[in-house]
Each structure stands twice: as structure tokens, then as C-alpha cells.
Design a protein around this motif. Structure first.
Motif, short mmCIF file in Angstrom:
data_model
loop_
_atom_site.label_atom_id
_atom_site.label_comp_id
_atom_site.label_asym_id
_atom_site.label_seq_id
_atom_site.Cartn_x
_atom_site.Cartn_y
_atom_site.Cartn_z
N ARG A 24 0.83 -1.22 0.00
CA ARG A 24 0.00 0.00 0.00
C ARG A 24 0.86 1.26 0.00
O ARG A 24 0.55 2.23 -0.71
CB ARG A 24 -0.96 -0.02 1.18
CG ARG A 24 -2.09 -1.03 0.98
CD ARG A 24 -3.14 -0.95 2.08
NE ARG A 24 -4.22 -1.88 1.80
CZ ARG A 24 -4.47 -2.98 2.50
NH1 ARG A 24 -3.72 -3.28 3.57
NH2 ARG A 24 -5.46 -3.78 2.18
N LEU A 27 2.26 1.78 -3.52
CA LEU A 27 1.20 2.22 -4.44
C LEU A 27 0.84 3.69 -4.21
O LEU A 27 0.66 4.45 -5.17
CB LEU A 27 -0.02 1.32 -4.30
CG LEU A 27 0.18 -0.11 -4.81
CD1 LEU A 27 -1.00 -1.00 -4.42
CD2 LEU A 27 0.39 -0.14 -6.31
N VAL A 32 -0.78 5.48 -7.54
CA VAL A 32 -1.62 4.48 -8.19
C VAL A 32 -3.05 4.58 -7.64
O VAL A 32 -3.24 4.76 -6.44
CB VAL A 32 -1.04 3.06 -7.94
CG1 VAL A 32 -1.97 1.98 -8.43
CG2 VAL A 32 0.32 2.95 -8.59
N THR A 37 -6.73 -1.73 -8.81
CA THR A 37 -5.32 -2.09 -8.68
C THR A 37 -5.17 -3.04 -7.49
O THR A 37 -6.13 -3.33 -6.79
CB THR A 37 -4.43 -0.85 -8.44
OG1 THR A 37 -4.76 -0.28 -7.16
CG2 THR A 37 -4.60 0.19 -9.54
N TYR A 39 -4.13 -2.39 -4.69
CA TYR A 39 -4.47 -1.71 -3.44
C TYR A 39 -5.80 -2.22 -2.88
O TYR A 39 -5.95 -2.37 -1.67
CB TYR A 39 -4.55 -0.20 -3.66
CG TYR A 39 -4.59 0.59 -2.38
CD1 TYR A 39 -3.43 1.13 -1.85
CD2 TYR A 39 -5.78 0.79 -1.68
CE1 TYR A 39 -3.45 1.84 -0.65
CE2 TYR A 39 -5.81 1.49 -0.49
CZ TYR A 39 -4.64 2.03 0.02
OH TYR A 39 -4.67 2.72 1.20
N TYR A 90 6.56 -5.40 -5.34
CA TYR A 90 6.78 -4.04 -4.86
C TYR A 90 7.93 -4.02 -3.87
O TYR A 90 8.10 -4.96 -3.08
CB TYR A 90 5.52 -3.49 -4.17
CG TYR A 90 4.34 -3.42 -5.12
CD1 TYR A 90 4.23 -2.39 -6.04
CD2 TYR A 90 3.35 -4.39 -5.10
CE1 TYR A 90 3.17 -2.33 -6.92
CE2 TYR A 90 2.27 -4.34 -5.97
CZ TYR A 90 2.19 -3.30 -6.87
OH TYR A 90 1.13 -3.26 -7.75
N CYS A 155 -4.76 -0.89 -14.45
CA CYS A 155 -3.42 -1.18 -14.97
C CYS A 155 -3.52 -1.32 -16.49
O CYS A 155 -4.24 -2.18 -16.98
CB CYS A 155 -2.88 -2.48 -14.35
SG CYS A 155 -2.64 -2.39 -12.57
#
Length: 163
Positions: A24, A27, A32, A37, A39, A90, A155
Motif C-alpha cells: 500500500r 502504491l 496508483v 489495482t 491496493y 513491490y 493497470c
């Protein structure tokens, strides 16, 4: 940061809270959208359980016991053929530029081959340039449209690699 304290290992239940926060935070850092997504994925708060399924794995990167990144492989939802998806890759800023991205990619793709997948699919954002360069470096190629049904309609970059 020293690479001596960095470990890449499979996720455990104890990592769930940390990896959800890492994802998170990254992002948010990149602006984002929170919908469409990773998230908003329900699995974000129960990653260990999510990736305990067949032909799935998630790896975390830790530094002195703190999770600083991660990535995983799982079957592509509603995909045709024997295709997996590289998911939720990530890294926090302190994990970037250390070669961990390429190391993680090799680890995930090797596991995908071990699972018997023929191809690996991924989705990312158009402005995540470093990620796109990394993916291209290991052989991912751009697609004109998405595959499967990941739910990540925000995305707009879709890539695939033959394993």
C-alpha cells in the motif's frame, strides 16, 4: 543498507501485516489509483493464506527482520492455457537499486517453471518505468490487451514471457 542482512524467503503468516503495508505504501508513493489495482485486493491482508494454494508462491524480502518488498506467482485468474501471473512485486525505496528486483524476478520465474507453467503474465502502470525496464530485461514483451480477469482494470500495461 548492507546486503548482508537481506533475506529472500517464502512468506509466513507473521509477514501479512508488514507486506500489506509495504504494498500500500508503494502504491501511494507512485500515485496508483486505490480502485482497480492491487491496493483494493481482498488478498492484500492475508497474503500468506492466499499464496498457500497449489502452484502459487509469494516471497518477501527482509532486512534485519523487517519486510521491505515482495513478489509472487499464482495461476492467472480466468486465463486460457497454462499461464501464471507475476503478482504484487513491490519494493520500498530502501530496497531499490540493490539488484533485488532482478533477483526476485529470477526466483519467481524459476518457481513458475518448477510449477510447470508455460508463460508468465503481468500487469503494471504506464508510468512505472523502472519496473517496465526490469520486466523487459528478463524477456517480458508488451501485449495489446489484457489477459484473464485480474480485476486490475486501472493497470494499462500488459506483458507476457514464455518460460
Amino acid at each position: 543498507m548492507s546486503n548482508n542482512n537481506i533475506v529472500i524467503r517464502e512468506i509466513t503468516l507473521a509477514d501479512n501485516i508488514q507486506i500489506a503495508k509495504v504494498i500500500r505504501d508503494v502504491l501511494i508513493e507512485f500515485g496508483v489509483p486505490k480502485v482497480g489495482t492491487a491496493y483494493a485486493d481482498a488478498s492484500l491482508d492475508c497474503m500468506a493464506e492466499t499464496y498457500a494454494k497449489e502452484k502459487s508462491v509469494y516471497f518477501v524480502v527482509t532486512n534485519k527482520g523487517q519486510v521491505i518488498g515482495g513478489a509472487g506467482i499464482a495461476p492467472l485468474d480466468h486465463g486460457e492455457g497454462n499461464i501464471c501471473e507475476l503478482q504484487k512485486m513491490y519494493f520500498l525505496p530502501e530496497a531499490r537499486g540493490l539488484g533485488l528486483g532482478i533477483e526476485m524476478m529470477h526466483k519467481c520465474l524459476a518457481k513458475a517453471k518448477d510449477f510447470g507453467y508455460n508463460s508468465c503474465y503481468l500487469e503494471t502502470m504506464p508510468y512505472m518505468d523502472a519496473a517496465k525496464k526490469l520486466y523487459a530485461k528478463v524477456g517480458f514483451e508488451c501485449l495489446k490487451k489484457p489477459m484473464g480477469n485480474t480485476g486490475h482494470y486501472s493497470c494499462h500495461v500488459w506483458m507476457i514471457k514464455t518460460l
